[in-house]
Design a protein around this motif. Sequence first.
Motif, PDB file in Angstrom:
ATOM      1  N   LEU A 292       0.777  -1.216   0.038  1.00  0.00           N
ATOM      2  CA  LEU A 292       0.043  -0.100  -0.189  1.00  0.00           C
ATOM      3  C   LEU A 292       0.918   1.311  -0.060  1.00  0.00           C
ATOM      4  O   LEU A 292       0.539   2.174  -0.699  1.00  0.00           O
ATOM      5  CB  LEU A 292      -0.937  -0.007   1.243  1.00  0.00           C
ATOM      6  CG  LEU A 292      -2.006  -1.033   1.214  1.00  0.00           C
ATOM      7  CD1 LEU A 292      -2.783  -0.990   2.568  1.00  0.00           C
ATOM      8  CD2 LEU A 292      -2.941  -0.766   0.007  1.00  0.00           C
ATOM      9  N   LEU A 293       1.934   1.329   0.897  1.00  0.00           N
ATOM     10  CA  LEU A 293       2.982   2.370   0.702  1.00  0.00           C
ATOM     11  C   LEU A 293       3.324   2.593  -0.590  1.00  0.00           C
ATOM     12  O   LEU A 293       3.740   3.798  -1.042  1.00  0.00           O
ATOM     13  CB  LEU A 293       3.714   2.086   2.012  1.00  0.00           C
ATOM     14  CG  LEU A 293       3.248   2.578   3.281  1.00  0.00           C
ATOM     15  CD1 LEU A 293       4.167   2.065   4.439  1.00  0.00           C
ATOM     16  CD2 LEU A 293       2.702   4.027   3.720  1.00  0.00           C
ATOM     17  N   SER A 294       4.047   1.559  -1.251  1.00  0.00           N
ATOM     18  CA  SER A 294       4.668   1.517  -2.490  1.00  0.00           C
ATOM     19  C   SER A 294       4.027   2.029  -3.439  1.00  0.00           C
ATOM     20  O   SER A 294       4.269   2.689  -4.414  1.00  0.00           O
ATOM     21  CB  SER A 294       5.328   0.281  -2.639  1.00  0.00           C
ATOM     22  OG  SER A 294       6.189  -0.298  -1.732  1.00  0.00           O
ATOM     23  N   GLN A 295       2.638   1.400  -3.455  1.00  0.00           N
ATOM     24  CA  GLN A 295       1.655   1.875  -4.516  1.00  0.00           C
ATOM     25  C   GLN A 295       1.361   3.419  -4.329  1.00  0.00           C
ATOM     26  O   GLN A 295       1.252   4.181  -5.433  1.00  0.00           O
ATOM     27  CB  GLN A 295       0.383   1.257  -4.235  1.00  0.00           C
ATOM     28  CG  GLN A 295      -0.666   1.468  -5.327  1.00  0.00           C
ATOM     29  CD  GLN A 295      -2.180   0.742  -5.041  1.00  0.00           C
ATOM     30  OE1 GLN A 295      -2.333   0.694  -3.971  1.00  0.00           O
ATOM     31  NE2 GLN A 295      -2.689  -0.088  -6.164  1.00  0.00           N
ATOM     32  N   ALA A 296       1.231   3.981  -3.230  1.00  0.00           N
ATOM     33  CA  ALA A 296       1.020   5.285  -3.098  1.00  0.00           C
ATOM     34  C   ALA A 296       2.066   6.213  -3.272  1.00  0.00           C
ATOM     35  O   ALA A 296       1.903   7.326  -3.964  1.00  0.00           O
ATOM     36  CB  ALA A 296       0.410   5.621  -1.657  1.00  0.00           C
ATOM     37  N   ALA A 297       3.026   5.920  -2.814  1.00  0.00           N
ATOM     38  CA  ALA A 297       4.471   6.464  -3.163  1.00  0.00           C
ATOM     39  C   ALA A 297       4.584   6.474  -4.719  1.00  0.00           C
ATOM     40  O   ALA A 297       5.091   7.337  -5.520  1.00  0.00           O
ATOM     41  CB  ALA A 297       5.636   6.129  -2.543  1.00  0.00           C
ATOM     42  N   GLY A 298       4.534   5.301  -5.371  1.00  0.00           N
ATOM     43  CA  GLY A 298       4.598   5.203  -6.719  1.00  0.00           C
ATOM     44  C   GLY A 298       3.863   6.018  -7.677  1.00  0.00           C
ATOM     45  O   GLY A 298       4.238   6.692  -8.654  1.00  0.00           O
TER      46      GLY A 298
END
Length: 252
Positions: A122-128
Amino acid sequence: MQMTNFSLSQKTAVVTGAARGIGKAAAEGLAEAGADVVLVQRSGAEETKKAVESFGRTCHVIQCDLQDSDAVKAVIPEVVDRFGTIDILVNNAGIQKRHPAVDFPEEDWELVMNIQLKAVWLLSQAAGRVMTEQGSGSIISIASLQSFQGGLFIPAYASAKGAVAQLTKALANEWASKGVNVNAVAPGYVATDMNEALIEDPVRSRQIMERIPAGRWGQPEDFKGPVVFLASEAADFIHGHVLTVDGGWMGR
């Protein structure tokens, strides 16, 4: 190669699980290299915050229970609202539960998976979303030797860390062409709270030491350099890599 390629000046970094161990060392290393740092922590980040600020950097703490998906989804928007962007994400937070596989409780399986894998996703998706739009950024997830090996009595942890390595490669395949570096660091046996049971077991501790060519357990400070390197311009052509920092364990 100029040393300025390792500078993180004017960068904003997010580190999860930064109260102690590898996360604390990573936050300190990023700050020393010039980055402002956001600590994502359920509690207890005061010491790390002071350390980051001692380098003259801005430090902001977001209290977040990584088991709470809604809270996790709110982290990156808060960072962007406060700092204008996010340049570096270090997915470090972790948890360990040890049981024989036949007795492994479902609630412990879900706990490990939520923190070790779902929150990372979830964090990677949002940062991405932010990084691909701006055309730059670095995501570094903390994998493990158990990304390659199965371990004993840790089926949930091994499964999650194996998935983190594969997620790293999958995201790199999509985002490398957009200027975003996605990599992982796989620690070997490190003297942290998570490994306290192994350290205190005289048989297992001896067996582990006998296989480490460097002749010692890792220390959190061993991860400052690798994290700063992967976050910097010096690693611009490194994508989808899982970097073992293990004292030579995997080469034995």
